[in-house]
Write an enzyme that holds these catalytic residues in place. Structure first.
Site, mmCIF file in Angstrom:
data_model
loop_
_atom_site.group_PDB
_atom_site.id
_atom_site.type_symbol
_atom_site.label_atom_id
_atom_site.label_comp_id
_atom_site.label_asym_id
_atom_site.label_seq_id
_atom_site.Cartn_x
_atom_site.Cartn_y
_atom_site.Cartn_z
ATOM 1 N N LYS A 1 12.741 -0.035 3.543
ATOM 2 C CA LYS A 1 13.427 -0.975 4.869
ATOM 3 C C LYS A 1 12.333 -1.815 5.238
ATOM 4 O O LYS A 1 11.456 -1.331 6.405
ATOM 5 C CB LYS A 1 14.085 0.101 5.624
ATOM 6 C CG LYS A 1 14.889 -0.568 6.567
ATOM 7 C CD LYS A 1 14.830 -0.179 8.062
ATOM 8 C CE LYS A 1 13.697 -0.241 9.008
ATOM 9 N NZ LYS A 1 13.361 -1.696 9.057
ATOM 10 N N PRO A 2 12.217 -2.979 4.991
ATOM 11 C CA PRO A 2 11.279 -3.783 5.878
ATOM 12 C C PRO A 2 11.710 -3.971 7.266
ATOM 13 O O PRO A 2 12.815 -3.885 7.438
ATOM 14 C CB PRO A 2 10.997 -5.214 4.818
ATOM 15 C CG PRO A 2 12.463 -5.255 4.401
ATOM 16 C CD PRO A 2 12.757 -3.671 4.229
ATOM 17 N N CYS B 1 -2.804 -2.389 14.249
ATOM 18 C CA CYS B 1 -3.343 -1.244 14.806
ATOM 19 C C CYS B 1 -4.430 -0.929 14.712
ATOM 20 O O CYS B 1 -5.293 -0.175 15.259
ATOM 21 C CB CYS B 1 -2.572 -0.142 14.205
ATOM 22 S SG CYS B 1 -2.561 -0.258 12.269
ATOM 23 N N SER C 1 5.192 2.152 15.313
ATOM 24 C CA SER C 1 4.637 2.676 16.441
ATOM 25 C C SER C 1 4.847 4.312 16.646
ATOM 26 O O SER C 1 5.466 4.673 16.136
ATOM 27 C CB SER C 1 5.511 1.933 17.758
ATOM 28 O OG SER C 1 6.739 2.511 17.516
ATOM 29 N N GLU D 1 -1.775 0.264 23.348
ATOM 30 C CA GLU D 1 -2.378 -1.062 22.261
ATOM 31 C C GLU D 1 -1.696 -2.316 22.809
ATOM 32 O O GLU D 1 -0.412 -2.456 22.995
ATOM 33 C CB GLU D 1 -1.392 -0.729 21.007
ATOM 34 C CG GLU D 1 -2.106 -0.133 19.870
ATOM 35 C CD GLU D 1 -1.295 -0.121 18.522
ATOM 36 O OE1 GLU D 1 -0.185 0.367 18.786
ATOM 37 O OE2 GLU D 1 -1.889 -0.302 17.638
ATOM 38 N N GLU E 1 1.440 6.148 9.431
ATOM 39 C CA GLU E 1 0.528 5.167 9.935
ATOM 40 C C GLU E 1 1.082 4.704 11.482
ATOM 41 O O GLU E 1 1.629 4.020 11.545
ATOM 42 C CB GLU E 1 0.138 4.162 8.976
ATOM 43 C CG GLU E 1 -0.547 4.555 7.899
ATOM 44 C CD GLU E 1 -1.925 5.177 7.675
ATOM 45 O OE1 GLU E 1 -2.521 5.210 8.624
ATOM 46 O OE2 GLU E 1 -2.313 5.549 6.501
ATOM 47 N N LEU E 2 0.514 5.275 12.586
ATOM 48 C CA LEU E 2 1.092 5.104 13.707
ATOM 49 C C LEU E 2 0.069 4.010 14.386
ATOM 50 O O LEU E 2 -0.810 3.320 13.920
ATOM 51 C CB LEU E 2 1.435 6.167 14.349
ATOM 52 C CG LEU E 2 2.241 7.309 13.715
ATOM 53 C CD1 LEU E 2 2.494 8.518 14.280
ATOM 54 C CD2 LEU E 2 3.326 6.567 13.177
ATOM 55 N N ARG F 1 0.757 -1.296 -0.086
ATOM 56 C CA ARG F 1 -0.114 0.023 -0.043
ATOM 57 C C ARG F 1 0.762 1.300 0.244
ATOM 58 O O ARG F 1 0.117 2.418 -0.313
ATOM 59 C CB ARG F 1 -1.157 0.026 0.925
ATOM 60 C CG ARG F 1 -0.429 0.188 2.290
ATOM 61 C CD ARG F 1 -1.892 -0.007 3.393
ATOM 62 N NE ARG F 1 -1.550 0.581 4.503
ATOM 63 C CZ ARG F 1 -2.360 0.485 5.687
ATOM 64 N NH1 ARG F 1 -3.682 -0.235 5.472
ATOM 65 N NH2 ARG F 1 -2.224 0.845 6.699
HETATM 66 P P1 ADP Z 1 6.838 -2.261 16.407
HETATM 67 O O1 ADP Z 1 6.945 -2.128 17.839
HETATM 68 O O2 ADP Z 1 5.468 -2.891 15.699
HETATM 69 O O3 ADP Z 1 7.985 -3.382 15.976
HETATM 70 P P2 ADP Z 1 8.309 -0.063 15.624
HETATM 71 O O4 ADP Z 1 7.617 1.360 15.315
HETATM 72 O O5 ADP Z 1 9.454 -0.445 16.557
HETATM 73 O O6 ADP Z 1 6.811 -1.079 15.837
HETATM 74 O O7 ADP Z 1 8.544 -0.761 14.187
HETATM 75 C C1 ADP Z 1 8.100 -0.466 13.112
HETATM 76 C C2 ADP Z 1 9.423 -0.349 11.930
HETATM 77 O O8 ADP Z 1 10.076 0.733 12.073
HETATM 78 C C3 ADP Z 1 10.179 -1.662 11.671
HETATM 79 O O9 ADP Z 1 10.624 -1.604 10.248
HETATM 80 C C4 ADP Z 1 11.192 -1.110 12.535
HETATM 81 O O10 ADP Z 1 12.705 -1.501 11.924
HETATM 82 C C5 ADP Z 1 11.467 0.674 12.210
HETATM 83 N N1 ADP Z 1 12.151 1.298 13.255
HETATM 84 C C6 ADP Z 1 12.184 1.058 14.514
HETATM 85 N N2 ADP Z 1 13.135 2.048 15.170
HETATM 86 C C7 ADP Z 1 13.454 2.850 14.181
HETATM 87 C C8 ADP Z 1 14.439 4.011 13.971
HETATM 88 N N3 ADP Z 1 15.029 4.461 14.956
HETATM 89 N N4 ADP Z 1 14.602 4.602 12.702
HETATM 90 C C9 ADP Z 1 13.811 3.915 11.700
HETATM 91 N N5 ADP Z 1 13.173 2.896 11.749
HETATM 92 C C10 ADP Z 1 13.194 2.402 12.821
#
Ligand code: ADP
Length: 490
Positions: free
Chosen positions: A184-185, A294, A239, A391, A260-261, A169
């Site tokens: 970046k997955p 979410c 998040s 959550e 999308e948080l 999406r």
């Molecule tokens: P969750 O708690 O659901 O894993 P996150 O927000 O930590 O949610 O992770 C969602 C995405 O954000 C993942 O791809 C993770 O690698 C990335 N991520 C986490 N921390 C960072 C950061 N400081 N900078 C960039 N990407 C991040």
């Protein structure tokens, strides 16, 4: 599904970085393991991108940008549509791969293939319908031309809970609009994105238009990419705390952003609700994706007059749920993504119980192997419990009771989040009042699942900015240019 099927599938998934049309190792050669959360077994070892690789991926996206923007919309459309078709042909592979790396039951993974691939078909249709307008200024002295242009190179950060849909999406509308991309997955579930990238290649996507950099150093890789003045757009799903940090970083170069948080969805059951529909909706809104969404119903806010019956009927349904590895026949609830997710759910349940909640069912982790949490129903959860503010991201129902509509609205809106609300009522006027009063970007009115590629997904308040899907989705990747010209009759 046999172990041999799983091995054969995994053997065919690319595990390198995709940069400029080449699958390569990370600079420095590091790799990391992707695990099956239902067993803890290693599924694959994936190249672990360094910050240098992130910039190389951006170089490739920048190099491909002008040509991709100049590619005929019909051609961009046909590549997306072709990728959608390959996804239909390979739907079993995609579903199994998601179940293996994320843990969701196979039937749900198959549902995500339908939903996630649809973003490619939907935006294939939108790619050829990007329009503008021509107008006469009020004075009659000028002509105004409004046109739409691709934003430019984009950087996407995706989460692990919907490994396919969260990528498609963003990728679908970006490619349709003529933008190039670095993705970046999530490090927990990179394999589905890697397979999606290879499907897009097979569908004819030119080198460099889509680049993929799985990494265990998300922050270190992201920072220089966001600082690079060639980047034009950040889209993130994840998040709220990480989203806020990224928004602050994106401010430096005034990047376009789509965020999308988190959510904290209220699920309102009024005394005039059809309880059959409410219980069915509750099962979907809570247990879909093991509660790791979410959009998952986080707070069941139920009218006192129907609360006992609703709680009893829902508990009976939850008790019948089969928990197990997602590949097993009939499983409805798989493992949580990791041990941290189990501890988080358990801490929230314990806090609620300490504050007086009644445990109708479950209430603790399931013994290993795998990271499972027992489907749980908590009733009469007290105001002030952490579970009402946080959550849960797990298979835990928490019920609070209300007396009148005003109280229901106050409870529902008592959160900094505003992603989605669910409302069950048979009173049309009440349903309409809820549309106007509930502070969320989306609502399920007598329905427990709202996600659809044709609809604008997104939140208000701290749940985010921007919309994904629908007619709105492509505009996240277009910028509006206005041109003034003199009247040709002057
Ligand atoms: P969750 O708690 O659901 O894993 P996150 O927000 O930590 O949610 O992770 C969602 C995405 O954000 C993942 O791809 C993770 O690698 C990335 N991520 C986490 N921390 C960072 C950061 N400081 N900078 C960039 N990407 C991040």
């Amino acid at each position: 599904m046999s172990v041999d099927d799983e091995k054969a599938l995994l053997a065919g998934i690319p595990t390198g970085l995709l940069i400029g049309g080449e699958w390569r190792d990370a600079a420095g050669g590091k790799r990391f393991d992707v695990l099956d959360p239902s067993t803890g077994d290693v599924l694959a070892s994936v190249a672990d991108a360094s910050p240098e690789d992130g910039i190389a991926a951006l170089d490739a996206a920048v190099a491909a940008q002008d040509e991709w923007a100049a590619t005929a919309p019909r051609k961009r459309s046909e590549i997306l549509r072709g990728a959608w078709q390959i996804m239909q042909d390979r739907k079993d592979d995609l579903a199994l791969l998601m179940t293996l790396e994320m843990g969701k039951p196979l039937a749900e993974a198959a549902g995500e293939v339908v939903y996630g691939s649809e973003f490619f078909r939907w935006f294939a249709e939108e790619a050829v319908r990007i329009t503008g307008r021509y107008g006469v200024n009020p004075e009659g002295s000028g002509r105004t031309i409004v046109s739409q242009h691709p934003v430019g190179p984009c950087y996407f950060i995706t989460p692990w809970n919907f490994p396919l849909a969260m990528a498609t999406r963003k990728i679908g509308p970006a490619l349709a609009a003529g933008c190039t991309v670095v993705v970046k997955p999530a490090e927990l579930t990179p394999l589905t994105t890697l397979l999606t990238a290879s499907i897009l290649e097979e569908a004819g996507l030119p080198a460099g238009v889509l680049n993929v950099v799985p990494t265990t150093s998300a922050g270190a890789l992201t920072e220089p990419v966001l600082k690079d003045p060639r980047l034009r757009k950040l889209s993130f799903t994840g998040s709220t705390p990480v989203g806020k940090r990224l928004l602050a970083q994106a401010a430096e170069n005034v990047l376009r952003t789509s965020m999308e948080l988190g959510g904290n969805a209220p699920f309102l059951v009024f005394d005039d609700a059809d309880l059959d529909a409410a219980v069915t909706g509750a099962m979907l809104a809570k247990f879909r994706n093991v509660g790791e969404a979410c959009t998952a119903a986080n707070r069941f806010i139920v009218h006192e007059a129907v609360a006992d019956e609703f709680a009893e009927r829902l508990t009976a349904e939850v008790e019948a749920v089969k928990v197990g590895r997602g590949t097993e026949e009939g499983v409805q609830v798989g493992p949580l993504i990791n041990a941290a997710a189990v501890s988080k759910a358990d801490d929230l349940v314990r806090d609620a119980v300490d504050r007086g909640a009644e445990v109708r069912l479950g209430g603790g982790p399931v013994d290993g192997p795998g990271t499972f949490y027992a489907p749980t129903v908590l009733d009469r959860v007290s105001a002030g419990s952490d579970i009402l503010r946080t959550e849960i991201f797990g298979p835990v129902v928490s019920i609070v009771r209300f007396q009148d509509e005003a109280e229901a609205v106050r409870l529902a809106n008592d959160t900094e989040y505003g992603l989605v609300s669910y409302v069950f009522t048979q009173d049309l006027a009440r349903g309409q009042r809820m549309i106007e009063r509930l502070q969320t970007g989306m609502m399920g009115l007598n329905v427990g699942v709202i996600s659809n590629a044709s609809a604008p997904f997104g939140g208000v308040k701290q749940s985010g900015v921007g919309r994904e899907g629908g007619f709105e989705g492509i505009h996240e990747y277009l910028s509006t240019k206005y041109t003034m010209t003199p009247s040709p009759f002057a």
